[in-house]
Design a protein around this motif. Structure first.
Motif, PDB file in Angstrom:
ATOM      1  N   SER A  75     -10.894 -10.938 -13.107  1.00 47.81           N
ATOM      2  CA  SER A  75     -11.832  -9.847 -13.384  1.00 47.81           C
ATOM      3  C   SER A  75     -13.070  -9.903 -12.500  1.00 47.81           C
ATOM      4  O   SER A  75     -13.989  -9.134 -12.680  1.00 47.81           O
ATOM      5  N   GLY A  76     -13.113 -10.801 -11.541  1.00 43.26           N
ATOM      6  CA  GLY A  76     -14.271 -10.934 -10.671  1.00 43.26           C
ATOM      7  C   GLY A  76     -14.320  -9.873  -9.592  1.00 43.26           C
ATOM      8  O   GLY A  76     -13.395  -9.095  -9.414  1.00 43.26           O
ATOM      9  N   VAL A  77     -15.395  -9.892  -8.825  1.00 40.10           N
ATOM     10  CA  VAL A  77     -15.581  -8.892  -7.774  1.00 40.10           C
ATOM     11  C   VAL A  77     -14.621  -9.098  -6.609  1.00 40.10           C
ATOM     12  O   VAL A  77     -14.403  -8.195  -5.819  1.00 40.10           O
ATOM     13  N   HIS A  78     -14.032 -10.285  -6.495  1.00 37.61           N
ATOM     14  CA  HIS A  78     -13.125 -10.567  -5.396  1.00 37.61           C
ATOM     15  C   HIS A  78     -11.658 -10.362  -5.778  1.00 37.61           C
ATOM     16  O   HIS A  78     -10.766 -10.736  -5.030  1.00 37.61           O
ATOM     17  N   ARG A  79     -11.402  -9.753  -6.906  1.00 35.80           N
ATOM     18  CA  ARG A  79     -10.021  -9.632  -7.380  1.00 35.80           C
ATOM     19  C   ARG A  79      -9.217  -8.656  -6.516  1.00 35.80           C
ATOM     20  O   ARG A  79      -9.735  -7.664  -6.011  1.00 35.80           O
ATOM     21  N   ASP A  80      -7.964  -8.985  -6.360  1.00 34.53           N
ATOM     22  CA  ASP A  80      -7.001  -8.113  -5.694  1.00 34.53           C
ATOM     23  C   ASP A  80      -5.884  -7.815  -6.680  1.00 34.53           C
ATOM     24  O   ASP A  80      -5.591  -8.608  -7.571  1.00 34.53           O
ATOM     25  N   GLU A  81      -5.249  -6.666  -6.516  1.00 31.67           N
ATOM     26  CA  GLU A  81      -4.178  -6.266  -7.421  1.00 31.67           C
ATOM     27  C   GLU A  81      -2.879  -6.996  -7.135  1.00 31.67           C
ATOM     28  O   GLU A  81      -2.014  -7.081  -7.993  1.00 31.67           O
ATOM     29  N   SER A  82      -2.723  -7.495  -5.919  1.00 34.42           N
ATOM     30  CA  SER A  82      -1.466  -8.112  -5.514  1.00 34.42           C
ATOM     31  C   SER A  82      -1.744  -9.229  -4.511  1.00 34.42           C
ATOM     32  O   SER A  82      -2.763  -9.219  -3.837  1.00 34.42           O
ATOM     33  N   ALA A  83      -0.815 -10.163  -4.403  1.00 34.80           N
ATOM     34  CA  ALA A  83      -0.920 -11.224  -3.400  1.00 34.80           C
ATOM     35  C   ALA A  83      -0.378 -10.760  -2.046  1.00 34.80           C
ATOM     36  O   ALA A  83      -0.342 -11.531  -1.099  1.00 34.80           O
ATOM     37  N   VAL A  84       0.026  -9.490  -1.961  1.00 36.71           N
ATOM     38  CA  VAL A  84       0.471  -8.907  -0.703  1.00 36.71           C
ATOM     39  C   VAL A  84      -0.437  -7.721  -0.398  1.00 36.71           C
ATOM     40  O   VAL A  84      -0.526  -6.774  -1.181  1.00 36.71           O
ATOM     41  N   LEU A  85      -1.115  -7.787   0.723  1.00 35.57           N
ATOM     42  CA  LEU A  85      -2.056  -6.737   1.115  1.00 35.57           C
ATOM     43  C   LEU A  85      -1.325  -5.524   1.667  1.00 35.57           C
ATOM     44  O   LEU A  85      -0.274  -5.648   2.294  1.00 35.57           O
ATOM     45  N   ARG A  86      -1.916  -4.352   1.442  1.00 41.89           N
ATOM     46  CA  ARG A  86      -1.374  -3.119   1.982  1.00 41.89           C
ATOM     47  C   ARG A  86      -1.942  -2.907   3.381  1.00 41.89           C
ATOM     48  O   ARG A  86      -3.148  -2.811   3.557  1.00 41.89           O
ATOM     49  N   LEU A  87      -1.077  -2.856   4.377  1.00 41.77           N
ATOM     50  CA  LEU A  87      -1.501  -2.660   5.745  1.00 41.77           C
ATOM     51  C   LEU A  87      -1.193  -1.253   6.252  1.00 41.77           C
ATOM     52  O   LEU A  87      -1.594  -0.883   7.358  1.00 41.77           O
ATOM     53  N   ASP A  88      -0.509  -0.462   5.428  1.00 37.92           N
ATOM     54  CA  ASP A  88      -0.037   0.853   5.863  1.00 37.92           C
ATOM     55  C   ASP A  88      -1.074   1.956   5.760  1.00 37.92           C
ATOM     56  O   ASP A  88      -0.805   3.093   6.117  1.00 37.92           O
ATOM     57  N   GLY A  89      -2.253   1.648   5.306  1.00 36.54           N
ATOM     58  CA  GLY A  89      -3.336   2.623   5.282  1.00 36.54           C
ATOM     59  C   GLY A  89      -3.584   3.250   3.935  1.00 36.54           C
ATOM     60  O   GLY A  89      -2.714   3.278   3.064  1.00 36.54           O
ATOM     61  N   ILE A  90      -4.793   3.730   3.780  1.00 38.85           N
ATOM     62  CA  ILE A  90      -5.261   4.308   2.525  1.00 38.85           C
ATOM     63  C   ILE A  90      -4.447   5.543   2.151  1.00 38.85           C
ATOM     64  O   ILE A  90      -4.080   5.741   0.997  1.00 38.85           O
ATOM     65  N   ALA A  91      -4.124   6.381   3.122  1.00 42.23           N
ATOM     66  CA  ALA A  91      -3.409   7.630   2.857  1.00 42.23           C
ATOM     67  C   ALA A  91      -1.996   7.380   2.321  1.00 42.23           C
ATOM     68  O   ALA A  91      -1.425   8.253   1.669  1.00 42.23           O
ATOM     69  N   ALA A  92      -1.441   6.208   2.579  1.00 45.45           N
ATOM     70  CA  ALA A  92      -0.079   5.911   2.136  1.00 45.45           C
ATOM     71  C   ALA A  92      -0.003   5.550   0.662  1.00 45.45           C
ATOM     72  O   ALA A  92       1.083   5.441   0.118  1.00 45.45           O
ATOM     73  N   ARG A  93      -1.147   5.395   0.011  1.00 46.80           N
ATOM     74  CA  ARG A  93      -1.140   5.007  -1.394  1.00 46.80           C
ATOM     75  C   ARG A  93      -1.118   6.201  -2.306  1.00 46.80           C
ATOM     76  O   ARG A  93      -1.650   7.187  -2.160  1.00 46.80           O
TER      77      ARG A  93
END
Length: 93
Positions: A75-93
């Protein structure tokens, strides 16, 4: 700021997806054995990216999109939703 947020903000600043930046870096010969300082200098010179955004990109250039699950689901400010980062860009989400 989450790891993914650094990549998203780098995309907003450069107009290029993280994957496009990784591909450009690899085309320049940057990879797992490249010193972080060399990649950071390139990102600063060509894209005016600072150290925070740069270090996030250094990680994915050298190691791929996987990150530690230390902050995943936290729940901290550094939290990520997944251990795999999305590299395909914001528009792809």
């Amino acid at each position: 700021m989450s790891f993914q947020a650094y990549l998203d903000n780098a995309e907003k600043k450069t107009g290029r997806t993280p994957q496009e930046l990784v591909d450009l870096a690899h085309a320049r010969g940057f990879g797992a054995d490249t010193k972080a300082g060399d990649i950071l200098a390139w990102l600063k010179d060509d894209f005016d990216l600072g150290r925070g955004y740069g270090m996030a990109l250094v990680h994915v250039i050298k190691n791929g999109p996987g990150i530690s699950d230390k902050h995943v689901g936290s729940s901290g400010v550094h939290r990520d939703e997944s251990a795999v980062l999305r590299l395909d860009g914001i528009a792809a989400r």
